[in-house]
Scaffold this motif. Sequence first.
Motif, short mmCIF file in Angstrom:
data_model
loop_
_atom_site.label_atom_id
_atom_site.label_comp_id
_atom_site.label_asym_id
_atom_site.label_seq_id
_atom_site.Cartn_x
_atom_site.Cartn_y
_atom_site.Cartn_z
N ASP A 115 -14.98 7.54 6.10
CA ASP A 115 -13.57 7.24 5.86
C ASP A 115 -13.20 7.26 4.38
O ASP A 115 -12.10 7.69 4.03
CB ASP A 115 -13.21 5.88 6.47
N ASP A 116 -14.10 6.82 3.51
CA ASP A 116 -13.81 6.92 2.08
C ASP A 116 -13.60 8.39 1.69
O ASP A 116 -12.70 8.71 0.91
CB ASP A 116 -14.94 6.30 1.26
N ALA B 296 -12.69 10.89 3.75
CA ALA B 296 -11.49 11.41 4.40
C ALA B 296 -10.21 10.97 3.68
O ALA B 296 -9.23 11.71 3.62
CB ALA B 296 -11.45 10.97 5.86
N GLN B 297 -10.24 9.76 3.13
CA GLN B 297 -9.07 9.25 2.41
C GLN B 297 -9.07 9.62 0.93
O GLN B 297 -8.16 9.25 0.20
CB GLN B 297 -8.98 7.73 2.57
N GLY B 298 -10.08 10.35 0.50
CA GLY B 298 -10.14 10.79 -0.90
C GLY B 298 -10.33 9.65 -1.87
O GLY B 298 -9.87 9.72 -3.02
N ILE B 299 -11.06 8.61 -1.47
CA ILE B 299 -11.25 7.44 -2.32
C ILE B 299 -12.13 7.81 -3.52
O ILE B 299 -13.24 8.32 -3.35
CB ILE B 299 -11.88 6.28 -1.54
N THR B 300 -11.63 7.54 -4.71
CA THR B 300 -12.38 7.83 -5.94
C THR B 300 -13.07 6.60 -6.51
O THR B 300 -14.07 6.71 -7.21
CB THR B 300 -11.46 8.40 -7.03
N ASP B 301 -12.50 5.42 -6.22
CA ASP B 301 -13.00 4.18 -6.80
C ASP B 301 -13.04 3.09 -5.74
O ASP B 301 -12.01 2.78 -5.12
CB ASP B 301 -12.11 3.74 -7.96
N VAL B 302 -14.22 2.51 -5.56
CA VAL B 302 -14.40 1.41 -4.61
C VAL B 302 -14.55 0.12 -5.41
O VAL B 302 -15.46 0.00 -6.23
CB VAL B 302 -15.63 1.64 -3.72
N VAL B 303 -13.64 -0.82 -5.18
CA VAL B 303 -13.70 -2.14 -5.82
C VAL B 303 -13.86 -3.15 -4.69
O VAL B 303 -12.99 -3.26 -3.82
CB VAL B 303 -12.41 -2.43 -6.63
N TRP C 269 0.84 -1.20 0.00
CA TRP C 269 0.00 0.00 0.00
C TRP C 269 0.87 1.25 0.00
O TRP C 269 2.07 1.20 0.30
CB TRP C 269 -0.95 -0.04 1.19
N ASP C 270 0.25 2.39 -0.31
CA ASP C 270 1.01 3.61 -0.58
C ASP C 270 1.07 4.60 0.57
O ASP C 270 1.93 5.47 0.58
CB ASP C 270 0.40 4.34 -1.80
N GLU C 271 0.13 4.51 1.50
CA GLU C 271 0.10 5.47 2.60
C GLU C 271 -0.09 4.73 3.92
O GLU C 271 -0.32 3.51 3.93
CB GLU C 271 -1.04 6.48 2.36
N ALA C 272 0.00 5.46 5.01
CA ALA C 272 -0.17 4.84 6.32
C ALA C 272 -1.53 4.15 6.41
O ALA C 272 -2.53 4.65 5.89
CB ALA C 272 -0.04 5.89 7.42
N VAL C 273 -1.55 3.00 7.06
CA VAL C 273 -2.80 2.27 7.25
C VAL C 273 -3.75 3.12 8.10
O VAL C 273 -3.34 3.74 9.08
CB VAL C 273 -2.53 0.92 7.95
N CYS C 274 -5.02 3.15 7.70
CA CYS C 274 -6.06 3.84 8.46
C CYS C 274 -6.74 2.83 9.38
O CYS C 274 -7.14 1.76 8.94
CB CYS C 274 -7.09 4.47 7.52
N TRP C 275 -6.85 3.18 10.67
CA TRP C 275 -7.49 2.31 11.65
C TRP C 275 -8.79 2.96 12.10
O TRP C 275 -8.80 4.07 12.64
CB TRP C 275 -6.58 2.11 12.86
N GLN C 276 -9.90 2.27 11.90
CA GLN C 276 -11.18 2.89 12.22
C GLN C 276 -11.35 3.18 13.71
O GLN C 276 -12.10 4.09 14.08
CB GLN C 276 -12.34 2.04 11.70
N HIS C 277 -10.69 2.44 14.57
CA HIS C 277 -10.87 2.70 16.00
C HIS C 277 -10.31 4.06 16.41
O HIS C 277 -10.59 4.53 17.52
CB HIS C 277 -10.23 1.58 16.85
N GLU C 278 -9.56 4.70 15.52
CA GLU C 278 -9.03 6.04 15.79
C GLU C 278 -9.92 7.14 15.20
O GLU C 278 -9.58 8.32 15.30
CB GLU C 278 -7.62 6.16 15.21
N ARG C 279 -11.07 6.77 14.64
CA ARG C 279 -11.85 7.71 13.84
C ARG C 279 -13.22 8.04 14.46
O ARG C 279 -14.08 8.61 13.81
CB ARG C 279 -12.07 7.11 12.45
N TYR C 280 -13.43 7.68 15.72
CA TYR C 280 -14.76 7.82 16.32
C TYR C 280 -15.26 9.27 16.33
O TYR C 280 -16.45 9.52 16.15
CB TYR C 280 -14.75 7.27 17.75
N ALA C 281 -14.37 10.24 16.55
CA ALA C 281 -14.79 11.65 16.60
C ALA C 281 -15.36 12.08 15.24
O ALA C 281 -16.34 12.83 15.19
CB ALA C 281 -13.62 12.54 17.00
#
Length: 296
Positions: free
Chosen positions: A181-182, A184-191, A72-84
């Motif tokens: 989260d999609d 926040a991460q700027g996701i353009t394409d969901v596969v 992967w290209d960037e730091a892993v996103c952990w949802q448990h850190e995203r509650y706010a």
Amino acid sequence: MTSLADYRGRFAPTPSGPLHFGSLVAALGSYLDARAAGGRWLVRIEDIDPPRCPEGADTTILRQLETFGLEWDEAVCWQHERYAAYQQALDQLMQQKLAYPCSCSRKQWQGHDIYPGWCRNGVCEPGKPVAWRLRSDLAQRPITWQDRLFGHQQFDPAELGDVVLKRKDHLWAYQLAVVVDDAAQGITDVVRGLDLLDNTPWQRQLQIALRLPEPRYLHLPLVVTPEGQKLSKQNLAPALAEDDKGVRRQLFQALQALDQAPPEALATEPPASQLHWGVAHWSVERLSPVRHRMSP
């Protein structure tokens, strides 16, 4: 249409156990689609349900991805850190009268196909714990989009029910978290797998209500057992191979499951070579719009 230079894809597993072959097909499909577009590929660990996430499963998943060469290209996103961030989104929906508290238990409405909306105009049983639901009848409807494999889609989310956004135990639900989260991460394409296609109407309702970008979607045929069951951790699908020979074989089989028709000589090549071929030859047009693929 997303420009190739702006493409941002992702693989977002729930760490309820190690990855299996069905997970590999989904991860590989999203990876190849991103790399073939010259885009970035991200990994998100969707660990918002701790009771379902045994300790160490997340690190196992990341190790498995690395073993198969899926970097992967960037730091892993952990949802448990995203509650706010999820709470902020829920607050916006509450202000728009698109989210409401619900005291009903599943047992109370089990005779109905979907939740009947009994708490829409006020909690039925004040004082009891509440979940928060989306007013699917007031949000944007119908929902339409063009799936990149399965074509035109149209749903009326009100016919699917008022989906839970936050549970009674205060844990966040998938539909809201994935949308926030999609974006926040700027996701353009969901596969992702076809089992999530009918979740998309709620997610697009939320994207519209929260004024978030709406990514393109490509839903892949599900990998199933000979009995027709979806491969999953719940039905004890075997974990991916760890030995070099098994890794090469399963990666090749995943390319076959994605209808990419890899040459037989590729089956014994290392992951880097197989992925290089996969990126160079990736074609969504080769994918057959079938609901299921048999597990090898």
